[in-house]
Design an enzyme around this catalytic site. Structure first.
Site, PDB file in Angstrom:
ATOM      1  N   LYS A  27      57.771   4.155  24.672  1.00  0.00           N
ATOM      2  CA  LYS A  27      57.099   3.271  25.630  1.00  0.00           C
ATOM      3  C   LYS A  27      57.545   3.562  27.054  1.00  0.00           C
ATOM      4  O   LYS A  27      56.712   3.673  27.968  1.00  0.00           O
ATOM      5  CB  LYS A  27      57.371   1.807  25.271  1.00  0.00           C
ATOM      6  CG  LYS A  27      56.661   0.822  26.187  1.00  0.00           C
ATOM      7  CD  LYS A  27      56.733  -0.606  25.680  1.00  0.00           C
ATOM      8  CE  LYS A  27      58.106  -1.191  25.744  1.00  0.00           C
ATOM      9  NZ  LYS A  27      58.106  -2.662  25.596  1.00  0.00           N
ATOM     10  N   SER A  28      58.840   3.697  27.279  1.00  0.00           N
ATOM     11  CA  SER A  28      59.350   3.925  28.630  1.00  0.00           C
ATOM     12  C   SER A  28      58.795   5.209  29.228  1.00  0.00           C
ATOM     13  O   SER A  28      58.419   5.260  30.412  1.00  0.00           O
ATOM     14  CB  SER A  28      60.884   3.985  28.609  1.00  0.00           C
ATOM     15  OG  SER A  28      61.438   2.764  28.192  1.00  0.00           O
ATOM     16  N   ARG A  32      55.963   5.880  32.477  1.00  0.00           N
ATOM     17  CA  ARG A  32      56.311   6.724  33.612  1.00  0.00           C
ATOM     18  C   ARG A  32      55.372   7.925  33.735  1.00  0.00           C
ATOM     19  O   ARG A  32      55.035   8.348  34.848  1.00  0.00           O
ATOM     20  CB  ARG A  32      57.772   7.181  33.473  1.00  0.00           C
ATOM     21  CG  ARG A  32      58.772   6.041  33.741  1.00  0.00           C
ATOM     22  CD  ARG A  32      60.140   6.353  33.156  1.00  0.00           C
ATOM     23  NE  ARG A  32      61.161   5.400  33.590  1.00  0.00           N
ATOM     24  CZ  ARG A  32      61.332   4.193  33.058  1.00  0.00           C
ATOM     25  NH1 ARG A  32      60.526   3.781  32.075  1.00  0.00           N
ATOM     26  NH2 ARG A  32      62.290   3.397  33.491  1.00  0.00           N
ATOM     27  N   ARG A 128      59.472 -14.108  33.976  1.00  0.00           N
ATOM     28  CA  ARG A 128      60.580 -13.160  34.094  1.00  0.00           C
ATOM     29  C   ARG A 128      60.946 -12.885  35.551  1.00  0.00           C
ATOM     30  O   ARG A 128      60.092 -12.882  36.430  1.00  0.00           O
ATOM     31  CB  ARG A 128      60.236 -11.866  33.358  1.00  0.00           C
ATOM     32  CG  ARG A 128      60.074 -12.117  31.866  1.00  0.00           C
ATOM     33  CD  ARG A 128      59.685 -10.871  31.110  1.00  0.00           C
ATOM     34  NE  ARG A 128      60.758  -9.898  31.107  1.00  0.00           N
ATOM     35  CZ  ARG A 128      60.670  -8.708  30.520  1.00  0.00           C
ATOM     36  NH1 ARG A 128      59.540  -8.369  29.908  1.00  0.00           N
ATOM     37  NH2 ARG A 128      61.672  -7.857  30.538  1.00  0.00           N
ATOM     38  N   SER A 172      70.483  -0.856  35.889  1.00  0.00           N
ATOM     39  CA  SER A 172      69.126  -1.188  35.474  1.00  0.00           C
ATOM     40  C   SER A 172      68.217  -0.009  35.755  1.00  0.00           C
ATOM     41  O   SER A 172      68.002   0.363  36.912  1.00  0.00           O
ATOM     42  CB  SER A 172      68.613  -2.423  36.219  1.00  0.00           C
ATOM     43  OG  SER A 172      67.209  -2.578  36.018  1.00  0.00           O
ATOM     44  N   GLN A 174      65.069  -0.044  35.365  1.00  0.00           N
ATOM     45  CA  GLN A 174      63.837  -0.524  35.989  1.00  0.00           C
ATOM     46  C   GLN A 174      63.994  -0.640  37.502  1.00  0.00           C
ATOM     47  O   GLN A 174      63.120  -0.203  38.262  1.00  0.00           O
ATOM     48  CB  GLN A 174      63.438  -1.867  35.382  1.00  0.00           C
ATOM     49  CG  GLN A 174      63.036  -1.770  33.913  1.00  0.00           C
ATOM     50  CD  GLN A 174      62.650  -3.118  33.329  1.00  0.00           C
ATOM     51  OE1 GLN A 174      62.709  -4.139  33.998  1.00  0.00           O
ATOM     52  NE2 GLN A 174      62.265  -3.127  32.068  1.00  0.00           N
ATOM     53  N   ASP A 321      68.243  -2.593  24.646  1.00  0.00           N
ATOM     54  CA  ASP A 321      67.042  -3.017  23.926  1.00  0.00           C
ATOM     55  C   ASP A 321      67.255  -3.045  22.419  1.00  0.00           C
ATOM     56  O   ASP A 321      66.475  -3.680  21.696  1.00  0.00           O
ATOM     57  CB  ASP A 321      65.864  -2.093  24.254  1.00  0.00           C
ATOM     58  CG  ASP A 321      65.225  -2.437  25.592  1.00  0.00           C
ATOM     59  OD1 ASP A 321      65.452  -3.563  26.085  1.00  0.00           O
ATOM     60  OD2 ASP A 321      64.509  -1.593  26.148  1.00  0.00           O
ATOM     61  N   LYS A 348      65.058 -10.908  29.230  1.00  0.00           N
ATOM     62  CA  LYS A 348      64.066 -10.032  28.607  1.00  0.00           C
ATOM     63  C   LYS A 348      62.826 -10.860  28.266  1.00  0.00           C
ATOM     64  O   LYS A 348      62.581 -11.913  28.849  1.00  0.00           O
ATOM     65  CB  LYS A 348      64.673  -9.363  27.377  1.00  0.00           C
ATOM     66  CG  LYS A 348      65.774  -8.351  27.695  1.00  0.00           C
ATOM     67  CD  LYS A 348      65.208  -7.115  28.362  1.00  0.00           C
ATOM     68  CE  LYS A 348      66.249  -6.010  28.508  1.00  0.00           C
ATOM     69  NZ  LYS A 348      65.657  -4.773  29.076  1.00  0.00           N
ATOM     70  N   ARG A 394      60.980  -7.619  19.760  1.00  0.00           N
ATOM     71  CA  ARG A 394      62.220  -7.066  19.198  1.00  0.00           C
ATOM     72  C   ARG A 394      62.951  -8.089  18.321  1.00  0.00           C
ATOM     73  O   ARG A 394      63.599  -7.718  17.346  1.00  0.00           O
ATOM     74  CB  ARG A 394      63.115  -6.541  20.312  1.00  0.00           C
ATOM     75  CG  ARG A 394      62.450  -5.425  21.109  1.00  0.00           C
ATOM     76  CD  ARG A 394      63.427  -4.552  21.833  1.00  0.00           C
ATOM     77  NE  ARG A 394      62.738  -3.702  22.800  1.00  0.00           N
ATOM     78  CZ  ARG A 394      62.086  -2.575  22.501  1.00  0.00           C
ATOM     79  NH1 ARG A 394      62.035  -2.160  21.256  1.00  0.00           N
ATOM     80  NH2 ARG A 394      61.488  -1.874  23.450  1.00  0.00           N
TER      81      ARG A 394
END
Length: 439
Positions: A27-28, A32, A128, A172, A174, A321, A348, A394
């Site tokens: 996913k990450s 990107r 969030r 982080s 992100q 994660d 999260k 998750r």
């Protein structure tokens, strides 16, 4: 959004797992690849793309910004970039669904544009925190407003950003990635320093797109004004998705369970080290990968007698994660396990520390919820029970794995968001041997 027709799972107790599994793309990396492809000159070809709701939200948002994207196959994407100047204002707020990564990275991508943008999401994402990204972007000259620190995020285009010398208060990927994306369009040099190592997918991919990025220890140096050249990106299978079956194999694979073509970027594989510290029998079989791309391996795991551990601090950000399913492994280990320094889990998709503590309590596991972690007393078997996943994918998948060591069935509520990261989890779980039924 869910691959399930209902909102709950019932997972039968006990059983074994075995066979060869292929989990979806990372996913990450998929997020990107779409974003950098949109900023690059030419056609970027992405294979192994994750066909999950989070990544599709990114794709839709980029399409709304005028980026031409084609998907000839489910996991194959072509992005026709025309440089950052080729983006145009969206006609409506950009809905990022449940994708926190996408929203935070888009803040860095959109801050230096000549037009204004608004980012929104689903009910979970709208709760969030976004200020940890917005605040350093403002130091670069960005004009960003949040609603009490949360979405909607309103971005006024600021094409005259300047480089920043910034030390992240907490590691982080992100925040780091958002600053790098903004830094590409900024005047001068940006210096970004992390207190500990976090995922480096953005750095690897920037280099694959022809960007010169210097690393000095935990400091990254990026000169603004660089252009990106389109390239081909091969997305490996997602380690975070494989993590659930790594733990399942360590708990119940009497014959080897093989996970194929998994991305084993060392900034992602903290769970591997944690499970090995617990005594898990895990073997990696490296596979060849193209130069500059992500490392890939087949991972073989067998049932093991796990023992409790104190998690080393440096591994926490490398397994952040995967900690929900690590907590399940700890609950099934001999002795106590403790995790500290994991306050990131509080922000999260849910408060994952509180959600896991509540779920462990429902299964009769003795534990202590800490401000920044959990202490878990391992047990030989878990009780059955009902788990409120709080809509967190998750949490839901972690407790599905817990059923392998349960004395009674586990019912897991609010499972729709599993589709955001792992479409087809139900089928994959049944293929491995879990007795998962959709209610």
């Amino acid at each position: 959004m869910s691959t399930a027709s209902g909102r709950r799972w019932r997972v039968a107790p006990g059983g074994t797992v075995t066979g060869t599994l292929t989990v979806p793309g990372d996913k990450s990396i998929s997020h990107r690849a779409l974003m950098l492809g949109a900023l690059a000159h030419g056609e970027t070809r992405i294979s192994g793309f994750l066909d999950g709701e989070d990544c599709l939200a990114t794709m839709r948002a980029l399409g709304a910004l005028g980026v031409r994207i084609e998907r000839p196959q489910t996991t194959t994407v072509r992005v026709y970039g025309s440089s950052p100047a080729g983006l145009s204002a969206a006609a409506a707020p950009l809905d990022m669904g449940n994708a926190g990564t996408a929203m935070r990275l888009m803040m860095g991508l959109l801050a230096p544009q000549t037009f204004d943008s608004t980012l929104i999401g689903d009910a979970s994402l709208m709760r969030r925190p976004m200020e940890r990204v917005a605040e350093p972007l403002r130091r670069m000259g960005a004009r960003i407003d949040t609603h009490s620190g949360r979405p909607p995020v309103v971005i006024q285009g600021s094409p005259q950003l300047h480089g920043i010398d910034y030390t992240l208060p907490v590691a982080s990927a992100q925040v780091k990635s958002a600053l790098l994306l903004a830094g590409l369009a900024a005047r001068g040099r940006s210096r970004i320093t992390e207190p500990a190592t976090s995922r480096d997918h953005t750095e690897r991919m920037l280099r694959a797109f022809g960007v010169h990025l210097e690393q000095q220890g935990r400091t990254l140096l990026l000169e603004g004004g660089q252009s990106l050249r389109a390239t081909a990106i091969e997305v490996p299978a997602d380690f975070s998705s494989a993590a659930f079956f790594l733990v399942a194999g360590a708990l119940a694979a009497e014959q080897p369970l093989l996970l194929a073509h998994i991305g084993v970027n060392p900034t992602r594989t903290g769970l591997l080290e944690l499970l090995q510290l617990m005594g898990a029998d895990i073997r990696l079989h490296p596979r060849s990968s193209s130069a500059g791309s992500e490392p890939v391996a087949d991972i073989e795991v067998r049932r093991s007698a796990l023992r409790g551990i104190t998690v080393p601090q440096h591994l926490v950000p490398l397994a952040i994660d995967e900690l929900p399913v690590f907590f399940v492994a700890a609950a099934c280990a001999r002795g106590d396990s403790i995790v500290r320094g994991a306050q990131e889990l509080r922000v999260k998709e849910s408060d994952r520390l509180a959600a896991m503590a509540a779920g462990l309590a429902a299964l009769g596991v003795e534990h202590e919820l800490l401000a920044d972690g959990l202490r878990i007393c391992g047990t030989s078997s878990l009780a059955g029970g009902t788990i409120d996943s709080r809509g967190d994918h998750r949490i839901a998948m972690a407790f599905a794995v817990a059923a392998l060591r349960a004395r009674g069935p586990i019912v897991i509520e609010e499972v729709a968001n599993v589709a955001t990261s792992f479409p087809g989890f139900e089928q994959c779980a049944r293929q491995a041997g879990l007795g998962l039924e959709i209610l």
